[in-house]
Design a protein around this motif. Structure first.
Motif, PDB file in Angstrom:
ATOM      1  N   TYR A 127      28.314  70.690  78.032  1.00 27.79           N
ATOM      2  CA  TYR A 127      28.512  69.410  78.728  1.00 27.79           C
ATOM      3  C   TYR A 127      29.929  68.951  78.416  1.00 27.79           C
ATOM      4  CZ  TYR A 127      27.035  64.557  80.012  1.00 27.79           C
ATOM      5  OH  TYR A 127      26.872  63.310  80.581  1.00 27.79           O
ATOM      6  N   LEU A 128      30.892  69.560  79.121  1.00 28.55           N
ATOM      7  CA  LEU A 128      32.305  69.407  78.773  1.00 28.55           C
ATOM      8  C   LEU A 128      33.145  69.034  79.990  1.00 28.55           C
ATOM      9  CD1 LEU A 128      32.780  72.544  76.483  1.00 28.55           C
ATOM     10  CD2 LEU A 128      33.040  70.165  75.744  1.00 28.55           C
ATOM     11  N   GLY A 153      29.998  67.397  82.879  1.00 28.35           N
ATOM     12  CA  GLY A 153      30.287  66.306  81.976  1.00 28.35           C
ATOM     13  C   GLY A 153      30.212  64.990  82.730  1.00 28.35           C
ATOM     14  N   THR A 174      29.606  69.597  73.504  1.00 35.46           N
ATOM     15  CA  THR A 174      30.099  68.490  74.310  1.00 35.46           C
ATOM     16  C   THR A 174      31.440  67.992  73.780  1.00 35.46           C
ATOM     17  OG1 THR A 174      29.471  66.375  75.323  1.00 35.46           O
ATOM     18  CG2 THR A 174      28.874  66.694  73.005  1.00 35.46           C
ATOM     19  N   SER A 175      31.891  66.868  74.335  1.00 32.54           N
ATOM     20  CA  SER A 175      33.202  66.304  74.030  1.00 32.54           C
ATOM     21  C   SER A 175      33.078  64.786  73.998  1.00 32.54           C
ATOM     22  CB  SER A 175      34.200  66.742  75.104  1.00 32.54           C
ATOM     23  OG  SER A 175      35.399  66.022  75.019  1.00 32.54           O
ATOM     24  N   TYR A 187      31.047  60.506  77.067  1.00 31.17           N
ATOM     25  CA  TYR A 187      29.973  61.491  77.111  1.00 31.17           C
ATOM     26  C   TYR A 187      28.925  61.284  76.014  1.00 31.17           C
ATOM     27  CZ  TYR A 187      32.681  64.499  80.331  1.00 31.17           C
ATOM     28  OH  TYR A 187      33.365  65.014  81.401  1.00 31.17           O
ATOM     29  N   VAL A 191      24.800  61.899  75.935  1.00 30.16           N
ATOM     30  CA  VAL A 191      24.198  63.028  75.220  1.00 30.16           C
ATOM     31  C   VAL A 191      23.149  62.534  74.229  1.00 30.16           C
ATOM     32  CG1 VAL A 191      24.639  64.950  73.651  1.00 30.16           C
ATOM     33  CG2 VAL A 191      26.233  64.478  75.514  1.00 30.16           C
TER      34      VAL A 191
END
Length: 660
Positions: A127-128, A153, A174-175, A187, A191
């Motif tokens: 999820y980026l 993302g 993720t980020s 994000y 998440v």
């Protein structure tokens, strides 16, 4: 382009000869193509039909996709060649990453995954944003044999949770967030909420820190930290890790051998409702097919640069931002920005000129956005585009008006591609690397070698050349296409293989003309019946798009008590074009009606047309025609989770209600 000579004989290699062999001898054709990648155990046969209609390619082969994308190029002495050009228009930065450096980053992040217990067959949700970490995470999964599932993302937490429960990942990567032209998208709260909502417990969430975001890793639940969402339940059993810290502790991992038939990734199709539909791609067939397309369709090879202006969340991004360019040792441009607004409608031309792009691949909706903001194409003249050889478009039907405009502006062939998330690479395209065929506006040119394309009527019988019907693909599908749906073989059969015996149903309508050119008119749902006349909304849109004031348009079929359905059009005007009061609007509407009448004929009975500010689209640029129709007809509807901007649909709703 000069005809290429076969190594086996003096006979010229033409599209026709290659296509014929691919459908008559798929076993020999694809086993030969398999020599373009490195195998740990080379396959002795190409096709396994023992579980038909669930076909498998290269069943006895073993390989590693990441090694084919990275290690083999370094070992061949090309480690200093640029693998990725990360061009962030939103940050104003450019980074060049060599094959050697990317290999090291991937090997070390594979060590992070291994430290979290991720191994062959385990799933990882990614999820980026559009940053190099996307490449690194995807390839690290392939390196250890894990199955990745990339989710856009910024995707809604509820939708992310649904995918977590379906894929059941051991880890999420993720980020801090993504950067849009006018905002930053956090994000981590999404998440954390998704982890909270999901029934499946994720073992670890690995977070790449980016500056400028409000929520940090320290705000996340678990390990005694204060949580977002529900602190009593969120993140139970889940470890939250900092990417950089985890990488600093990890040992690099060598690529593992996997079966060619093992799953490489799951990609959920857009607009799904209920249980998500996860398309499964394998390792071997995927690598062979994509390597073949780079040479034969996209005409890009080692050291040459390809700019695919898409998102890694889409299949185009998977195939032609990440895997295909690296498989052949090319340079891929990873662009974080928009076609307009970062900073202007010349953004793509700046990238192409600055980085020596040979092949540019984008969506028709991006080209229409550029044309709307810069109708004369003046910004393109500011850049040296002499290195650009071909522009490719896919994702939405390329209307002839846009195709003609951009072709004249750039002076290069504009090639429409037609394919789907499910197929992974073009069903129809102009194979410019094999033999550049004459372009017919409105056509995606010819069926790609490997795809036995058939036009069938409702009973599954072939129609005559030039007649429109259902586009179907004779089984087996070529390598690189979906092997099944994640966890549900029967759903795959029911969804795609049951409509026409022995065929994959694409869900699109179209025709093949007397010259063998394929024309895709739109989804079969977009064929409307007006007083017994079957009309393609694509043909109606094509007529509207000929008007010089129209930037883009959509036509839908609305319920009509007398005629069954009636066509309604919605047009967006080019930037700087305006109508003068009610009289000006009425005059424009008359001109648009006349354009349809002159092109399609009186049978269309086209009367309703409205001028709107924007059309609702998915993030890949597909116009939400079905949702528009349901709104206008007063039917229940579900807004697809992949919608680009919900406010556009909300603003359009009153207009739809009025015309419905």
């Amino acid at each position: 382009m000069p005809e290429q000579k076969s190594h086996a004989s003096a006979a010229p290699v033409t599209y026709a000869s290659v296509y014929r062999r691919s459908v008559e001898d798929p076993e020999g054709f694809w086993l030969e193509a398999a020599s373009a990648i490195d195998w740990i155990e080379s396959p002795t046969r190409a096709l396994d039909a023992s579980s038909a209609p669930l076909y498998r390619w290269f069943p006895d082969g073993r390989m590693n996709t990441a090694a084919n994308c990275l290690d083999r190029h370094v070992e061949a002495g090309h480690g200093e060649r640029t693998a990725i050009i990360y061009d962030s228009a939103v940050l104003g930065t450019v980074e060049h990453i060599s094959y050697a450096e990317l290999t090291d980053r991937v090997a070390r992040f594979a060590g992070v995954l291994r430290d979290q217990g991720v191994g062959a067959g385990d799933r990882v949700v990614i999820y980026l944003p559009m940053t190099p970490e996307a490449h690194v995470a995807m390839l690290a999964c392939a390196r250890v044999g894990a199955v990745h599932s990339v989710v856009f993302g910024g995707f809604a937490a509820k939708e992310l949770a649904v995918r977590i429960d379906d894929a059941r990942p051991r880890a999420i990567v993720t980020s801090s967030g993504g950067i849009e032209p006018s905002r930053r998208v956090e994000y981590l709260p999404a998440v954390a909420e998704a982890v909270d909502l999901a029934e499946h417990t994720v073992g670890a969430v690995i977070v790449r820190h980016r500056e400028g975001f409000q929520t940090s890793l320290q705000d996340m639940p678990g390990d005694g930290r204060a949580g977002v969402g529900n602190p009593e339940t969120s993140g139970q059993g889940t470890s939250w890790l900092d990417w950089d810290e985890a990488v600093s502790r990890a040992e690099p991992v060598e690529p593992v051998a996997v079966a060619a038939t093992d799953p490489l990734y799951i990609l959920y199709t857009s607009g799904t409702t209920g249980a998500p539909k996860g398309v499964v791609r394998d390792h071997g067939g995927h690598a062979v097919a994509l390597a073949w397309t780079m040479a034969n369709i996209y005409d890009v090879g080692p050291g040459q640069t390809m700019f695919t202006a898409s998102d890694v969340g889409w299949v185009v991004g998977h195939s032609y931002i990440v895997y295909a360019p690296l498989l052949v040792g090319a340079t891929t441009v990873l662009y974080e920005g928009k076609p307009v607004g970062t900073p202007d409608a010349g953004a793509f031309w700046r990238v192409a000129a600055q980085h020596g792009v040979r092949s540019l691949f984008t969506a028709p909706t991006a080209l229409r956005a550029i044309r709307k903001m810069d109708p004369e194409g003046a910004l393109a003249a500011e850049y040296d585009l002499s290195g650009l050889r071909t522009l490719f478009a896919a994702g939405e039907r390329l209307d002839p008006e846009t195709q003609g405009w951009i072709g004249e502006l750039l002076g290069v062939p504009v090639v429409d591609n037609w394919w789907q998330t499910e197929t992974g690479w073009p069903i129809g395209a102009n194979p410019v690397g094999l033999q550049s065929l004459p372009i017919k506006t409105g056509s995606c040119t010819a069926p790609s070698p490997g795809y036995a394309v058939r036009i069938l009527d409702g009973a599954g019988q072939p129609v005559e050349d030039g007649m429109e019907g259902n586009i179907a693909l004779r089984l087996p599908l070529p390598p690189g296409t979906l092997t099944t749906l994640w966890g549900d073989d029967q759903r795959y059969v029911d969804s795609y293989l049951s409509a026409f015996e022995g065929h994959y149903a694409t869900g699109d309508s179209g025709l093949i003309d007397e010259d063998g050119y394929l024309f895709v008119m739109g989804r079969t749902d977009d064929v409307i019946n007006v007083a017994g006349h079957r009309l393609s909304t694509g043909a109606l849109e094509q007529a509207l798009a000929t008007h010089p004031a129209v930037a883009e348009c959509a036509v839908i079929g609305l319920a009509d008590a007398l005629k069954g359905q009636r066509a309604a059009g919605y047009v967006v005007l080019k930037s700087g074009v305006s109508v003068d009061g009610e009289a000006g609007l009425a005059a424009l509407q008359d001109e648009l009606r006349a354009a349809v009448r002159s092109t399609v004929g009186a049978v269309a009975d086209f009367r309703q047309v409205a001028v709107v500010e924007a059309l609702p689209k998915t993030r890949s640029g597909k116009i939400l025609r079905k949702t528009m129709r349901q709104m206008a007809d007063g039917e229940p509807y579900t807004v697809p989770s992949t919608i680009e901007d919900r406010s556009v649909l909300d603003a359009l709703e009153p207009v739809l209600r009025t015309t419905g």
